[in-house]
Design a protein around this motif. Sequence first.
Motif, mmCIF file in Angstrom:
data_model
loop_
_atom_site.group_PDB
_atom_site.id
_atom_site.type_symbol
_atom_site.label_atom_id
_atom_site.label_comp_id
_atom_site.label_asym_id
_atom_site.label_seq_id
_atom_site.Cartn_x
_atom_site.Cartn_y
_atom_site.Cartn_z
ATOM 1 N N ASN A 60 43.757 -52.633 16.317
ATOM 2 C CA ASN A 60 42.605 -52.661 17.222
ATOM 3 C C ASN A 60 41.436 -53.444 16.642
ATOM 4 O O ASN A 60 40.326 -52.910 16.493
ATOM 5 C CB ASN A 60 42.165 -51.230 17.553
ATOM 6 N N PRO A 61 41.634 -54.713 16.295
ATOM 7 C CA PRO A 61 40.481 -55.499 15.838
ATOM 8 C C PRO A 61 39.474 -55.660 16.975
ATOM 9 O O PRO A 61 39.853 -55.744 18.147
ATOM 10 C CB PRO A 61 41.099 -56.837 15.444
ATOM 11 N N SER A 62 38.219 -55.704 16.628
ATOM 12 C CA SER A 62 37.170 -55.833 17.635
ATOM 13 C C SER A 62 37.205 -57.215 18.263
ATOM 14 O O SER A 62 37.756 -58.167 17.690
ATOM 15 C CB SER A 62 35.806 -55.601 16.988
ATOM 16 N N PRO A 63 36.615 -57.345 19.480
ATOM 17 C CA PRO A 63 36.525 -58.680 20.088
ATOM 18 C C PRO A 63 35.853 -59.696 19.173
ATOM 19 O O PRO A 63 36.225 -60.876 19.166
ATOM 20 C CB PRO A 63 35.715 -58.430 21.360
ATOM 21 N N ALA A 64 34.863 -59.242 18.383
ATOM 22 C CA ALA A 64 34.179 -60.167 17.477
ATOM 23 C C ALA A 64 35.144 -60.702 16.419
ATOM 24 O O ALA A 64 35.107 -61.895 16.075
ATOM 25 C CB ALA A 64 33.001 -59.458 16.808
ATOM 26 N N VAL A 65 36.005 -59.830 15.898
ATOM 27 C CA VAL A 65 36.983 -60.261 14.896
ATOM 28 C C VAL A 65 38.004 -61.201 15.526
ATOM 29 O O VAL A 65 38.381 -62.218 14.932
ATOM 30 C CB VAL A 65 37.675 -59.043 14.253
ATOM 31 N N VAL A 66 38.467 -60.864 16.726
ATOM 32 C CA VAL A 66 39.435 -61.732 17.414
ATOM 33 C C VAL A 66 38.830 -63.113 17.648
ATOM 34 O O VAL A 66 39.484 -64.139 17.412
ATOM 35 C CB VAL A 66 39.874 -61.090 18.744
ATOM 36 N N ASN A 67 37.579 -63.166 18.095
ATOM 37 C CA ASN A 67 36.924 -64.460 18.316
ATOM 38 C C ASN A 67 36.727 -65.209 17.000
ATOM 39 O O ASN A 67 36.865 -66.441 16.947
ATOM 40 C CB ASN A 67 35.581 -64.254 19.007
ATOM 41 N N ALA A 68 36.408 -64.478 15.927
ATOM 42 C CA ALA A 68 36.220 -65.116 14.619
ATOM 43 C C ALA A 68 37.536 -65.719 14.123
ATOM 44 O O ALA A 68 37.554 -66.811 13.551
ATOM 45 C CB ALA A 68 35.684 -64.100 13.609
ATOM 46 N N LEU A 69 38.633 -65.015 14.339
ATOM 47 C CA LEU A 69 39.933 -65.547 13.940
ATOM 48 C C LEU A 69 40.298 -66.780 14.779
ATOM 49 O O LEU A 69 40.862 -67.745 14.261
ATOM 50 C CB LEU A 69 41.003 -64.467 14.091
ATOM 51 N N ALA A 70 39.966 -66.740 16.076
ATOM 52 C CA ALA A 70 40.218 -67.899 16.930
ATOM 53 C C ALA A 70 39.439 -69.113 16.435
ATOM 54 O O ALA A 70 39.968 -70.229 16.381
ATOM 55 C CB ALA A 70 39.856 -67.575 18.375
ATOM 56 N N ASP A 71 38.181 -68.903 16.054
ATOM 57 C CA ASP A 71 37.372 -69.994 15.520
ATOM 58 C C ASP A 71 37.940 -70.496 14.195
ATOM 59 O O ASP A 71 38.018 -71.704 13.951
ATOM 60 C CB ASP A 71 35.926 -69.541 15.319
ATOM 61 N N ALA A 72 38.328 -69.558 13.340
ATOM 62 C CA ALA A 72 38.819 -69.927 12.010
ATOM 63 C C ALA A 72 40.123 -70.701 12.083
ATOM 64 O O ALA A 72 40.393 -71.563 11.232
ATOM 65 C CB ALA A 72 39.005 -68.668 11.162
ATOM 66 N N LEU A 73 40.937 -70.420 13.092
ATOM 67 C CA LEU A 73 42.209 -71.115 13.267
ATOM 68 C C LEU A 73 42.076 -72.366 14.129
ATOM 69 O O LEU A 73 43.062 -73.062 14.366
ATOM 70 C CB LEU A 73 43.231 -70.168 13.902
ATOM 71 N N SER A 74 40.858 -72.621 14.630
ATOM 72 C CA SER A 74 40.601 -73.781 15.512
ATOM 73 C C SER A 74 41.543 -73.793 16.700
ATOM 74 O O SER A 74 42.151 -74.817 17.044
ATOM 75 C CB SER A 74 40.720 -75.099 14.722
ATOM 76 N N LEU A 75 41.669 -72.648 17.371
ATOM 77 C CA LEU A 75 42.575 -72.536 18.505
ATOM 78 C C LEU A 75 42.018 -73.287 19.708
ATOM 79 O O LEU A 75 40.807 -73.311 19.933
ATOM 80 C CB LEU A 75 42.772 -71.064 18.881
ATOM 81 N N ASP A 76 42.924 -73.874 20.491
ATOM 82 C CA ASP A 76 42.499 -74.488 21.742
ATOM 83 C C ASP A 76 42.391 -73.415 22.823
ATOM 84 O O ASP A 76 42.625 -72.223 22.559
ATOM 85 C CB ASP A 76 43.438 -75.616 22.160
ATOM 86 N N ALA A 77 42.026 -73.813 24.032
ATOM 87 C CA ALA A 77 41.766 -72.829 25.094
ATOM 88 C C ALA A 77 42.994 -71.991 25.409
ATOM 89 O O ALA A 77 42.902 -70.764 25.565
ATOM 90 C CB ALA A 77 41.270 -73.548 26.352
ATOM 91 N N ALA A 78 44.164 -72.630 25.505
ATOM 92 C CA ALA A 78 45.389 -71.886 25.817
ATOM 93 C C ALA A 78 45.722 -70.892 24.713
ATOM 94 O O ALA A 78 46.112 -69.745 24.984
ATOM 95 C CB ALA A 78 46.552 -72.856 26.033
ATOM 96 N N GLU A 79 45.563 -71.303 23.458
ATOM 97 C CA GLU A 79 45.864 -70.418 22.336
ATOM 98 C C GLU A 79 44.868 -69.265 22.259
ATOM 99 O O GLU A 79 45.238 -68.140 21.915
ATOM 100 C CB GLU A 79 45.864 -71.212 21.042
ATOM 101 N N ARG A 80 43.597 -69.526 22.587
ATOM 102 C CA ARG A 80 42.600 -68.453 22.594
ATOM 103 C C ARG A 80 42.945 -67.404 23.652
ATOM 104 O O ARG A 80 42.839 -66.197 23.393
ATOM 105 C CB ARG A 80 41.205 -69.022 22.861
ATOM 106 N N ASN A 81 43.323 -67.853 24.829
ATOM 107 C CA ASN A 81 43.707 -66.904 25.877
ATOM 108 C C ASN A 81 44.912 -66.082 25.441
ATOM 109 O O ASN A 81 44.986 -64.871 25.693
ATOM 110 C CB ASN A 81 44.025 -67.652 27.172
#
Length: 279
Positions: A60-81
Amino acid sequence: MSTPLGDFIRAKRDSIQPESFGLPDRGRRRSPGLRRSDLATRAGISVEYLTRIEQGRDRNPSPAVVNALADALSLDAAERNHLRHLAKITGGGCPGRGRPVPPNRHVRPTVLETLQLLEPGIAFVTNRLGDVLAYTTEFELLMRGIGLLEGGTPNLTRYVFTDPRARTFFPDWEQVADERAFDLWLGPSAETSEWFRAELAPLAGKEFTRRLNRHLPPPHVPLRLNHPIAHELRWQREKLELPRTDAQELVVLLPADDATARAMKRLRRQPDRILRAVN
């Protein structure tokens, strides 16, 4: 025990070369890709916490952690979704053992009218399970004789993995199979997708099951078809998500070259082209 969220983060981390993030080359490693410590630093979390997420010990990572991981991995829009979807189903617990209510396969009248307007184009309505719910006459013409539309409710995913004709019809079968397996992660619901995977796995075999834990979106490439009459055809695909439906989308195939456009003109001379909606 691993989770879809942890599997995705680990797979994405392993696919990244540290040099692409401006990190130094630290010599030979036992595993490829970005180090866990480097990802943790980029995301602003501890290595221990990242390890717990990847190994499924923290679901249960928080939305903030999930968004931080998305930023750190440089995910594109499809990968973020996809990452947000995996976080949701990972934190929601395991699906029940019983068969869930099937997805709503009703296609709204306005969507059927849209298909009419797209004639003589090639378009169809599907859901993430691969059910082919409605289609234009040109789609029927294109798919005639390959086995997809024969009997019952046509399902593209089941066709790809269980009908031997699919390997001939799709020259890039591996790419299409990756796409179909990946789409199952996106709905209509975690429970329905889990049930469908369990139903299909015994019939589809290892080519299906070995793809179930892949979470990296396949590349978007033209679709090649080896048509029994028109021979090789190449298509660009445009997809439109339909609101207020069970993960339904409208897919339009557009000729990717002049040879494909000319071949379809020849096929259009055939009679008995009728718009059908599959209920």
